[in-house]
Scaffold this active site. Structure first.
Site, PDB file in Angstrom:
ATOM      1  CG  ASN A 190      21.214 -30.966  -6.135  1.00 26.06           C
ATOM      2  OD1 ASN A 190      20.389 -31.785  -6.519  1.00 26.06           O
ATOM      3  ND2 ASN A 190      22.477 -31.005  -6.502  1.00 26.06           N
ATOM      4  CE  LYS A 206      15.445 -23.890  -2.152  1.00 24.64           C
ATOM      5  NZ  LYS A 206      16.206 -24.227  -3.372  1.00 24.64           N
ATOM      6  N   PRO A 262      21.983 -21.245  -0.075  1.00 30.81           N
ATOM      7  CG  PRO A 262      21.878 -19.124   0.847  1.00 30.81           C
ATOM      8  CD  PRO A 262      22.371 -19.863  -0.355  1.00 30.81           C
ATOM      9  CD  GLU A 263      19.374 -27.011  -0.564  1.00 33.51           C
ATOM     10  OE1 GLU A 263      18.592 -27.842  -0.078  1.00 33.51           O
ATOM     11  OE2 GLU A 263      20.305 -27.319  -1.322  1.00 33.51           O
ATOM     12  NE  ARG A 287      28.098 -16.295  -7.910  1.00 29.78           N
ATOM     13  CZ  ARG A 287      28.026 -17.542  -8.389  1.00 29.78           C
ATOM     14  NH1 ARG A 287      28.026 -18.567  -7.547  1.00 29.78           N
ATOM     15  NH2 ARG A 287      27.943 -17.762  -9.687  1.00 29.78           N
TER      16      ARG A 287
END
Length: 295
Positions: free
Chosen positions: A203, A71, A13-14, A145
């Site tokens: 990125n 973010k 997620p950005e 995660r």
């Protein structure tokens, strides 16, 4: 339960993804009292805060707004503490169907794998937090995660305070962009990824912006002339505005965007618009760019 129509964002997620979940929480919970909060104990995701303390900071309080910078996002109440969060690599916030309700489409990250999001009892897998508003609306925060974070803080949180201008809410003017770049001796890719300069850019966004601006990622920021700096500013606004408008749904990104082909292997491509894509490490990150057009 949900239908099989699921969109898979192909990256962590950005800003556009975080803005989409911010708007979701505003829509489902905004202005309402939180009547129930299920907080799953997790010392890592909860940043060391006990689950009961986080629950007490939520239940019975009216959500005034959902803030975001870069973010990071936070649930804002009349008094402290606020509840802050970061989606990490595989965190996501989704609306949970009410009784008798179903959704046609739900976002899901690649890190969730192929396993069903719901277990045999109809309960969300990987759930860390579920909030229920007084009208019955519900949202759930999941993370497969454990790189996501939740924590309690005051009105001025130190993590948020370290961030620079928000790349979407506070786009730089032409003069501000030129002045900022002139002082930076780092590669322009590194400057775009610097959260103290442009909060929220990750990125893929950096690569997309540089491709549209026709600027090579390894160019020193200070080497950009006024025309190039303005091209970069316009490309940043273009990419951010459109990605937020379509709620970060990559299937709705324009077909000529680098996003669709920037990945290596079977998910990527060797060419874009007939020109070769080069993948190399710039500013410590895998970077996709087109030498024929990016100078």
């Amino acid at each position: 339960m949900l239908s099989s129509q699921i969109t898979y964002p192909l990256t962590m997620p950005e800003l556009p993804e975080v803005e989409s979940v911010r708007r979701l929480m505003r829509r489902v919970l905004g202005g309402q009292k939180i009547v129930e909060a299920e907080v799953v104990p997790d010392e890592i995701v909860l940043s060391g805060f006990p689950a009961d303390e986080v629950r007490d900071a939520l239940v019975g309080r009216t959500l005034l707004d959902v803030g975001r910078r870069g973010k990071y996002w936070w649930l804002q109440f009349e008094d402290e503490p606020f509840v802050y969060g970061h989606l990490g690599m595989a965190g996501w916030i989704r609306e949970v169907p009410r009784a008798g309700q179903s959704f046609e489409k739900e976002f899901r990250l690649k890190e969730h794998g192929e396993a069903p999001l719901y277990d045999e009892d109809g309960r969300l897998r990987f759930m860390k937090l579920m909030l229920t508003a007084e009208d019955g609306g519900r949202i759930a925060f999941t993370d497969s995660r454990r790189f996501a974070r939740l924590w309690l803080g005051g009105r001025q949180d130190e993590r948020v305070a370290k961030l620079g201008r928000d790349a979407y809410d506070e786009p730089p003017s032409q003069a501000e962009m030129q002045a900022m770049l002139a002082k930076r001796k780092a590669p322009i890719k590194a400057v775009l990824l610097d959260q103290s300069a442009f909060a929220g850019i990750g990125n893929w966004i950096a690569d997309e912006v540089l491709y549209h601006a026709r600027i090579a990622p390894a160019r020193l920021a200070s080497s950009l002339d006024a025309t190039e700096a303005e091209a970069l500013r316009k490309a940043l606004k273009l990419v951010m505005d459109l990605a937020v408008e379509v709620e970060a749904d990559y299937e709705r990104f324009p077909p000529d965007w680098m996003f669709h082909v920037r990945w290596g292997g079977a998910k990527g491509a060797d060419l874009i618009d007939g020109r070769a894509i080069l993948r190399e490490t710039v500013a410590g990150r895998t970077t996709a760019w087109v030498p024929e057009v990016q100078r």
